[in-house]
Structure formats: structure tokens, C-alpha cells
Design an enzyme around this catalytic site. Sequence first.
Site, PDB file in Angstrom:
ATOM      1  N   SER A 162       0.835  -1.198   0.000  1.00 31.63           N
ATOM      2  CA  SER A 162       0.000   0.000   0.000  1.00 31.63           C
ATOM      3  C   SER A 162       0.868   1.244   0.000  1.00 31.63           C
ATOM      4  O   SER A 162       2.005   1.232   0.500  1.00 31.63           O
ATOM      5  CB  SER A 162      -0.901   0.010   1.233  1.00 31.63           C
ATOM      6  OG  SER A 162      -1.567   1.250   1.366  1.00 31.63           O
ATOM      7  N   TYR A 219      -2.726  -0.365  10.447  1.00 26.60           N
ATOM      8  CA  TYR A 219      -2.701  -0.692   9.022  1.00 26.60           C
ATOM      9  C   TYR A 219      -1.392  -0.243   8.372  1.00 26.60           C
ATOM     10  O   TYR A 219      -0.732  -1.010   7.659  1.00 26.60           O
ATOM     11  CB  TYR A 219      -3.890  -0.039   8.325  1.00 26.60           C
ATOM     12  CG  TYR A 219      -3.998  -0.338   6.848  1.00 26.60           C
ATOM     13  CD1 TYR A 219      -4.550  -1.535   6.411  1.00 26.60           C
ATOM     14  CD2 TYR A 219      -3.570   0.585   5.893  1.00 26.60           C
ATOM     15  CE1 TYR A 219      -4.665  -1.815   5.052  1.00 26.60           C
ATOM     16  CE2 TYR A 219      -3.679   0.316   4.533  1.00 26.60           C
ATOM     17  CZ  TYR A 219      -4.225  -0.887   4.118  1.00 26.60           C
ATOM     18  OH  TYR A 219      -4.333  -1.155   2.779  1.00 26.60           O
TER      19      TYR A 219
END
Length: 679
Positions: free
Chosen positions: A556, A569
Site C-alpha cells: 500500500s 494498518y
Amino acid sequence: MAQHPTAAELLARSHRLGADPRNTNFAGGNTSAKGTGTDPVTGTDVALMWVKGSGGDLGTLTAEGLAALRLDRLRALTAVYPGIEREDEMVAAFDYCLHGKGGAAPSIDTAMHGLVDAAHVDHLHPDSGIALACAADGEALTKECFGERVVWVPWRRPGFQLGLDIAAVKKAHPQAIGCVLGGHGITAWGATSEECERNSLDIIRTAETFLAERGTPEPFGPVLAGYEPLPEAERRVRAAALAPVIRGLASHDRAQVGHFTDAGPVLDFLSRSEHPRLAALGTSCPDHFLRTKIRPLVLDLPAGAGLDGAVDRLKELHREYREEYRAYYERHADEHTPPMRGADPAIVLVPGVGMFSFGKDKQTARVAGEFYLNAVHVMRGAEAVSSYAPIEESEKFRIEYWELEEAKLRRMPRPRPLAARIALVTGAGSGIGRAIAHRLVAEGACVVVADRSRTGAETVAAELGGPDHAVPVTVDVTSEEQITEAFAAAHLAFGGVDLVVNNAGISISKPLLETSAKDWDLQHDIMARGSFLVSREAVRTMTAQRLGGDIVYIASKNGVFAGPNNIAYGATKADQAHQVRLLAAEVGEHGIRVNGVNPDGVVRGSGIFAGGWGAQRAAVYGVEEAELGAFYAGRTLLKREVLPEHVANAVFALTGGDLSHTTGLHIPVDAGVAAAFLR
């Protein structure tokens, strides 16, 4: 244009015959029907023949799979036939007999159908018929089984001369309903489609009954001690352990996809004393050995032999197989023979475990296994009433390296970039994972659709075309046991794994003080620990195959960019990003490349966003959840929304072959986020 009724009748008969594997093997045999059509130039009636063209399968034959020929022109070829030494030239002549445009290319068996004086003809490869055709005293057995109703025709390679031979047999034996072709199959005929089909089934069922009633009960000999089938669970575990090794051996010349079966007839054959002798004789029917090679590789160890010992022996036998195949090629090749296509086995038999078969794709591998199962049935039937006596090796070579077969191979389309590659994608039941699975299959790969949701995995696998293209597995990536089982399923379905995409994940968006230890552990268990476990199992498989491989992490932008309220995250994605670097450095010596993709703002179709992450991030940024995709797009340099398909494109770019020397790389797929530029 409306379909001609004779052609429609032929298709219906073909479908009925092809639907029953007792009648003919997949893509084997051909059927024909003669009738009257209209010459579009003169408007007069003309005699035509519709016949199944080259390739295709009787059970699924369509109008496009038929060749339509002018019967007068086809039969006129007898006047210019140059003789058996040049009969291959006649195949090109069939093109000048075609009626109209479209349809399939006429096959080598076209002459058989056209020259026989019967309105309807079936040429089939039933196991029972081939058993008689491949028995040492097949001619006498045919006479005993059928009397004068079915005539024996000695082996002759398919072609124009065989058509002349069968036409002569039909003329000389007006009472006959068909013939048994030595080493090959059967041909039947009739004045109507119904009569032809009835005669075909009569020959097949009569042969089945004859073999069953006259045959000995144990044609393969007594059971060999130690060669009995392992218990089902044990043999499946052993098959999964052996599959990547065997696939690697079978892919020495070119990558292959595998298929495994532990069907009862195969296990029984391998448990019997005569299996080494019979397997060494090889298959006989041309349709069989074109797909199975002339003989299989057989592990000569009992079922309970140690796994390491079995692997070592398989490697020794593979070296011997390749040497023997090259010698076979050199014994028979001349200056006109096409180059050797490859010396690896297409069939590998492991006593107590089952059969591994290989091909350029899953369907080809599966069909090769089905053909060898046909060969087992043929050997059983022949040995039950006589002894199995396949055609001579030199004749097999003439078929295998036939210029007509070579020409057929040259006409095949170029393989797609990921042909013969096997991928396992985690989190593939929705969103990015689903898009990746779709792209990989579109590029030729076989895909194991791994997802925590069984329903999601099954739905996507069905979308991808079913078990010849994709299989579903249920896996929680936090479970070592489930990951091991998922890879075992991949091994049994396709032979191994070449490409793994670590995509499974969740997203917890909370400020630091609201992030619990449970939140942190769950986030890291699924994405950091899960990616590690999947990659570790992937490397075990890939090193066993010795074919290299690809591991791709869907990381990501958040792995390099510090966004708000995102501690669990973002930290997990940073962990994944560094796993890419660490693994790339460690496994490169095995030809395994490890790369990553850094998406951002993939909202549409995302399971993560739909599961609550979207609402959380929308709240952080103060926008409506429905506008989140547009919000993310608006803050990018390109002002474009990122979709799952864009991430799938990056995965293909990394694995499709053009970046063969790239490892340790992360590709941003974020429409341009300057703060996340890699440095």
C-alpha cells in the site's frame, strides 16, 4: 442461414455418441453423413458429405466443427492418388473439394468417410474395440466375437489408403455392419443415421460383453505385496508432496500444467504384477500416444517407500527416460523428420498413489490422463482374452512425428504470456484479489482462488471457467494448517504453484489511543504474519519444482506514507514492504522474484472498504462514504480513480515476462501521490 437437416441429424448423433466415454475418447473419432445440397452457382442438386473436421470433440461438436465437401470431387481423387508413399499430399487436396465457406479443416480420416459406400459412417475409439484391435490374435477374436457382421482390417496408418481399404471391405462384405481396425479402433456404417448409430453401439457393446464373459478375472496378474493402494487420506498427502517434484521433472524442456488422479482402475493396475511389462509396451491407438507419449514413466518402488527415496528414484528414472526417448527419436528420425519436441514424460505412474499427467494447459493435462486411463482399459481387455500387442515402435514414431501432426501444431495460436503458469491469489473472493485472478486467467494462467469466504472463492472460480482454469480453496491466512492445505490443493489440481499474490487483508482505521492490542494483533496476524506464512509455503513449493517463480505483495501507499489515524494498518503495510526486500535478497538464487504493488484509494469493488474501512476513512476526511473514491482521485496528480483492475495490471506487468530481471521492486498504483513517491 438455416442448418441443413442432414448436418443437424449428424450433430445430434455425434452428441449422443460423444456423451458416453465408453464409445470414444475426448476429441477422438469422427462421424459423417451424406446428403444432397444446392450448388450456389448452377442452382442444381449436388451430392455432399458433412464430416467432423480436424480437432474438436464429438460430444460438443458444433456446425462450425463440420467440414462440408463435394462428394463427386472427393471420390474423383482416387484417380490422382499417387500411392501410399505420398498419401499425405491428399490432405491438401481435400481443400479443393470443400463446399462453401467456413467450417472446419478436413481431417486425415476424411477419405475413410467419403470413399465408403454408405450414407452414414462412424469412426470411433471405444476401449472395448481397441482391446480387440490391440490383442495379439485380434483378427481371430474379432471373428469369434462378431462372426461375419464385423470385418478385421490390419493396421494401417490413418490416411487415403486406409479409406480405400475400408471401402473395399465394405464392398466385399455386404452383410457387414462395420470393421475393427487393427491397433486403432472401429468403423461402422448405415443407410440411415439411426442405423449407423445402432451399428456403432452394437459393435461396442458386443465387444464389451465378449471381453467380460470370455476374459480372465485378473488379467493384470496377482497383487504385488507393498504395491497396494495407500489409504485415501495418506495417498492424497503423498501425491501433494510429490506433485511439485514430478511437475518440475516433466517441465525440463518446457513448462507444463499437471493433473492428478487416483482412480480405482489406475491404482489396481499399479498394484498388479504385470504393470511394469505392460506399461513398458506403451499405448497403441494413435489418439492415445499422441497425448501420452508412447510410454509412461513408472516409479519402481513400493507404495510405502520413504518420500526422500521416492524423490531420488524419480529423478534417476527421469534421466533414464530422457535418454531412452532421445534414443527412440534417433532410431527412427531421418532428414525429413521434424525436430524432437521434448523428451519429458507426459504420464508418471506412482504405485499406491496414482497417476500424474501433464500438458500445455490443464485441459490437455487432464485429457492426457483420461487417455492413459483408456489405455489401461484397453490393456485389461486385451490381456483378458489374449495378450496386449500394440503397433510397432516404428509405426508409433511415424504417427508422433507425422508432418501432418507437425503442421497442426504450427497452426496453433501462440501461447499467452502466462500459459502453463499456476497462480495462488489470497483474498481472491472479491475486490482487488478477484480482479487479479481474472487478469491472470485471461493471460493464460491457472489460478487457485484462495479466500476466507468459501462462497466468494467458489463464485470467482466459476466466473473464471471452472476447474480447467480455476479452483476455489478456503483459507484463513493466519492458519499454518490451512495454508498448507491450500497449497496441497493447488498441487493436486494443477501440479504446483509458480506465482503467489499476497492480497488477503483487513483494514482498521483508528487513532493511536483508540487502537487496542487486539486490533494491532489482528491486523498484523492477517497481513504481516499471513503474508510471511504464505510466502514461506510458496518457496517450499517453488524450490521443489526448480522452475523459479514469482511472489507479489499487494502492499500500500500507506507503507511509505504516514496517514492520519492509521497506525495498525500503516505499520503492517510497512512490514509487508520490507518482507519484499528481505525475500528478494534471500530467494533470488532459486530464480524466485519478489516484488510489490502499492495501491491507494481502491474503493470500488473493494471488500475492505465495504467492510467498514470506507466509512472510517470517510469520517477521517469529512466526506460522504459514497464520495470517497472521488475524494481520493481528487487529491492525486492524475485526478483519476484507482480501480481493482489497475492493480491487476501491475501484477501482470511484474509477472508477464517483460520484467524478467526485476526483483525487490514496488510499483505505485495510486494515480500519483507525491508524498508516497519511492526514494
